[in-house]
Design an enzyme around this catalytic site. Structure first.
Site, PDB file in Angstrom:
ATOM      1  N   PRO A 160       8.766  -1.002  -2.275  1.00 50.26           N
ATOM      2  CA  PRO A 160       9.022  -2.113  -1.253  1.00 50.26           C
ATOM      3  C   PRO A 160       7.620  -2.799  -0.313  1.00 50.26           C
ATOM      4  O   PRO A 160       6.816  -2.052  -0.306  1.00 50.26           O
ATOM      5  CB  PRO A 160       9.744  -1.540  -0.089  1.00 50.26           C
ATOM      6  N   ASN A 161       7.875  -3.815  -0.169  1.00 50.49           N
ATOM      7  CA  ASN A 161       7.090  -4.871   0.176  1.00 50.49           C
ATOM      8  C   ASN A 161       5.865  -5.244  -0.494  1.00 50.49           C
ATOM      9  O   ASN A 161       4.853  -6.189   0.056  1.00 50.49           O
ATOM     10  CB  ASN A 161       6.483  -4.267   1.571  1.00 50.49           C
TER      11      ASN A 161
ATOM     12  N   ARG B  25      -4.641   6.696   6.785  1.00 51.16           N
ATOM     13  CA  ARG B  25      -3.878   6.203   7.260  1.00 51.16           C
ATOM     14  C   ARG B  25      -3.046   7.162   8.412  1.00 51.16           C
ATOM     15  O   ARG B  25      -3.496   8.151   8.581  1.00 51.16           O
ATOM     16  CB  ARG B  25      -2.964   5.210   6.504  1.00 51.16           C
TER      17      ARG B  25
ATOM     18  N   ARG C 133       0.732  -9.747   3.230  1.00 49.51           N
ATOM     19  CA  ARG C 133       0.786  -8.889   4.339  1.00 49.51           C
ATOM     20  C   ARG C 133      -0.448  -7.899   4.425  1.00 49.51           C
ATOM     21  O   ARG C 133      -0.866  -7.261   3.536  1.00 49.51           O
ATOM     22  CB  ARG C 133       1.814  -7.935   3.744  1.00 49.51           C
TER      23      ARG C 133
ATOM     24  N   ALA D  67       5.932   2.533   0.547  1.00 50.70           N
ATOM     25  CA  ALA D  67       6.887   3.691   1.511  1.00 50.70           C
ATOM     26  C   ALA D  67       7.723   4.581   0.953  1.00 50.70           C
ATOM     27  O   ALA D  67       7.835   5.629   1.836  1.00 50.70           O
ATOM     28  CB  ALA D  67       7.425   2.659   2.713  1.00 50.70           C
TER      29      ALA D  67
ATOM     30  N   TYR E 287      -4.810  -4.412   2.245  1.00 48.56           N
ATOM     31  CA  TYR E 287      -4.158  -4.539   0.844  1.00 48.56           C
ATOM     32  C   TYR E 287      -4.867  -5.593   0.070  1.00 48.56           C
ATOM     33  O   TYR E 287      -4.853  -5.778  -1.286  1.00 48.56           O
ATOM     34  CB  TYR E 287      -2.558  -4.814   0.893  1.00 48.56           C
TER      35      TYR E 287
ATOM     36  N   ASN F  24       3.569   2.730  -8.144  1.00 51.73           N
ATOM     37  CA  ASN F  24       3.294   2.269  -6.567  1.00 51.73           C
ATOM     38  C   ASN F  24       4.659   2.415  -5.827  1.00 51.73           C
ATOM     39  O   ASN F  24       5.210   1.347  -5.706  1.00 51.73           O
ATOM     40  CB  ASN F  24       2.507   1.252  -6.430  1.00 51.73           C
TER      41      ASN F  24
ATOM     42  N   GLU G 123       0.763   7.781 -10.266  1.00 49.71           N
ATOM     43  CA  GLU G 123       0.775   7.160  -8.986  1.00 49.71           C
ATOM     44  C   GLU G 123      -0.149   6.446  -8.468  1.00 49.71           C
ATOM     45  O   GLU G 123      -1.393   6.854  -8.542  1.00 49.71           O
ATOM     46  CB  GLU G 123       1.288   8.620  -7.943  1.00 49.71           C
TER      47      GLU G 123
ATOM     48  N   HIS H 223      -1.847   3.642  -5.505  1.00 47.13           N
ATOM     49  CA  HIS H 223      -1.795   3.200  -4.000  1.00 47.13           C
ATOM     50  C   HIS H 223      -2.809   2.393  -3.641  1.00 47.13           C
ATOM     51  O   HIS H 223      -4.078   2.684  -4.139  1.00 47.13           O
ATOM     52  CB  HIS H 223      -1.702   4.274  -2.711  1.00 47.13           C
TER      53      HIS H 223
END
Length: 147
Positions: free
Chosen positions: A11-12, A108, A19, A78, A24, A75, A99, A101
């Protein structure tokens, strides 16, 4: 015959480059796709690149990858921190899973420090920006060659 690597984005990530560029970066998901495709070809890999904001769609692609893919780069965004369902789907796969990110999730908010996906991942790459996808492809090429 090229080995197919599924590159799945949660998502996103469709908003990558728009964003929170301070977290990012400025590159878009289309940029990431192009980078992955360019990096994969010389390694004898083919990319099946997908993004969805819907958890069930990501799970369907993981199920598809069980039959079609030599590896999965994911990735989960969330869903990393919330989705036991994605972990369960990945656990049905015998191929390598990496995985990725874009940001360093460990620098964070504390809720981002736990990853369900890491329990299945053969490698985790975080905090390298979109270059993390290229690092994942390099590692995936090695894992596929060793298989």
């Amino acid at each position: 015959m090229a080995k197919i690597i599924y590159v799945l984005n949660g998502p996103n990530l469709n908003l990558l480059g728009k964003r929170e560029p301070e977290i990012y970066g400025a590159q878009t998901l289309d940029d990431v796709r192009a980078m992955c495709e360019a990096a994969a070809a010389p390694k004898g890999l083919e990319i099946a690149f997908h993004q969805s904001n819907a958890e069930h769609v990501l799970i369907d692609w993981i199920h598809e990858a069980r039959e079609a893919a030599a590896g999965i780069i994911i990735n989960p965004a969330a869903y990393t921190h919330t989705s036991i369902a994605i972990l369960d789907a990945l656990n049905t796969c015998t191929c390598p899973v990496i995985e990725v990110h874009v940001s360093n999730i460990h620098k964070r908010e504390s809720f981002r420090h736990h990853s369900y996906v890491s329990a299945r991942a053969d490698a985790v790459i975080a905090g390298c920006g979109v270059e993390g996808y290229l690092l994942a492809l390099q590692r995936m090429a090695t894992l596929c060659a060793d298989a």
